[in-house]
Write a protein that holds these residues in place. Structure first.
Motif, mmCIF file in Angstrom:
data_model
loop_
_atom_site.group_PDB
_atom_site.id
_atom_site.type_symbol
_atom_site.label_atom_id
_atom_site.label_comp_id
_atom_site.label_asym_id
_atom_site.label_seq_id
_atom_site.Cartn_x
_atom_site.Cartn_y
_atom_site.Cartn_z
ATOM 1 N N GLU A 119 83.034 49.067 60.421
ATOM 2 C CA GLU A 119 83.384 50.318 61.114
ATOM 3 C C GLU A 119 83.800 51.390 60.111
ATOM 4 O O GLU A 119 83.450 52.564 60.265
ATOM 5 N N THR A 124 78.143 49.378 61.659
ATOM 6 C CA THR A 124 78.170 48.352 62.711
ATOM 7 C C THR A 124 76.788 48.156 63.345
ATOM 8 O O THR A 124 76.440 47.041 63.737
ATOM 9 N N ASP A 125 75.987 49.212 63.401
ATOM 10 C CA ASP A 125 74.654 49.100 64.014
ATOM 11 C C ASP A 125 73.623 48.508 63.054
ATOM 12 O O ASP A 125 72.468 48.270 63.433
ATOM 13 N N GLN A 126 74.031 48.257 61.795
ATOM 14 C CA GLN A 126 73.114 47.694 60.800
ATOM 15 C C GLN A 126 73.481 46.257 60.432
ATOM 16 O O GLN A 126 72.916 45.682 59.495
#
Length: 345
Positions: A119, A124-126
């Motif tokens: 974060e 976080t999306d990777q």
């Protein structure tokens, strides 16, 4: 306490003395930048602090504790390299988590720490990607997250942005500065890029040929250079250095005035040879007698008359002795320099 004390560090590689009794104090909670040209010894010093390199003499203390003889893993440091040093077969999450697994941190605690670190670096999306699927900037942020989860006393960074293009470097400078503001711990950052140093550091240590030339805040380094090397190294472009019989003087390009004949200072007639239009600024190369001068001013996007009056304002001239050390520019010194300039018009 996460201050770092470097005491009389000496390092030789065969017959070459790379570090010559270096002593510096890195304040607790500071963003300290080791700045200098390639080969000045800054990366070697960082590796000695980390424990990856052994000094021939001297001592390293973190807080009140000497760590000179301790292994890297016991120094409570985290290091970020310029080549990322990620495991290519692991995902982002696995790369960040790996050090915690080695230390046998409980699984639930590992997950929480990894999530917080991702974060912080906005990844976080990777989390399920592998390094090969990511950009250079993203991979460097993975390396930062891996350092963050260790909760170290000091972060060590060895030219972490040198492999990135200009746009990504700008973005990553901001990311690292934001991370520093969040963590409020000690950062020690090596670079040869003075823009990185001046824009990120709260404390700058300038090195050259294995010696500390000056340490201070960006403002102190810029406005009060201790020697001619610092004056000529800091700035974009760096200061104009003029050698004369009593030593040398330095005048920053942005302090040189063009076509302001009423300004108090030393005036010369010059001819503009080239102009670099940088959008916000213009940089002029001016020939004045036997001198070649750089002058920097706000870009007006207008053609400038090639023949100009060049002024060195008295208040912006730095004076140095024959050894290159800063001296007070008193009236006698100023008069002597003005006579020298008049002689080379």
């Amino acid at each position: 306490m996460s201050s770092v004390a470097v005491k009389n560090i000496v390092k030789n590689f065969k017959d070459i003395q790379v570090l010559k009794e270096i002593s510096i104090q890195i304040p607790d909670g500071s963003f300290t930048v080791l700045l200098g040209p390639s080969g000045c010894g800054k990366s070697t010093l960082l590796r000695i602090i980390s424990g990856l390199e052994k000094a021939d003499a001297g001592d390293i203390c973190i807080g009140e504790r000497s760590v000179t003889k301790e292994e890297p893993k016991d120094r409570e440091l985290a290091m970020v390299f310029q080549n990322y040093a990620l495991y290519p077969h692991m995902t982002v999450r696995e790369n960040v988590e790996y050090g915690l697994k080695v230390k046998k941190v409980p699984k639930a605690e590992r997950r929480e720490k990894v999530q917080k670190a991702l974060e912080m670096v906005e990844l976080t999306d990777q989390a399920n990607k592998r390094p090969a699927q990511m950009s250079g900037g993203q991979r460097q942020r993975v390396a930062l997250a891996r350092a963050v989860v260790k909760n170290p006393k000091v972060f060590l960074m060895d030219e972490p942005l040198s492999n990135l293009d200009a746009k990504l470097r700008n973005q990553m400078r901001e990311k690292i500065t934001m991370l520093y503001e969040q963590l409020k711990t000690t950062f020690l950052y090596v670079t040869h890029d003075q823009v990185e140093a001046m824009s990120m550091g709260s404390n700058i240590v300038i090195m050259n040929q294995g010696i500390v030339m000056q340490q201070g805040t960006p403002k102190e380094i810029y406005t009060n250079p201790r020697n001619v090397f610092v004056a000529g190294f800091i700035g974009s472009p760096p200061a104009n250095i003029i050698n004369w019989e009593m030593g040398s003087v330095a005048v920053r390009p942005e302090h040189i005035a063009l076509n302001q004949p009423q300004m108090e200072g030393i005036h010369l007639k010059g001819e503009i040879k080239t102009v670099e239009q940088l959008g916000s600024d213009s940089i002029y190369s001016v020939k004045t007698g036997t001198l070649n001068i750089k002058a920097k001013s706000v870009c007006l996007w207008e053609d400038q008359d090639k023949h100009v009056d060049v002024c060195f304002p008295y208040e912006h001239i730095f004076y140095f002795d024959e050894a290159g050390e800063r001296i007070n520019g008193d009236k006698i010194c100023r008069t002597e320099f003005e006579n020298f300039i008049n002689g080379i018009r």
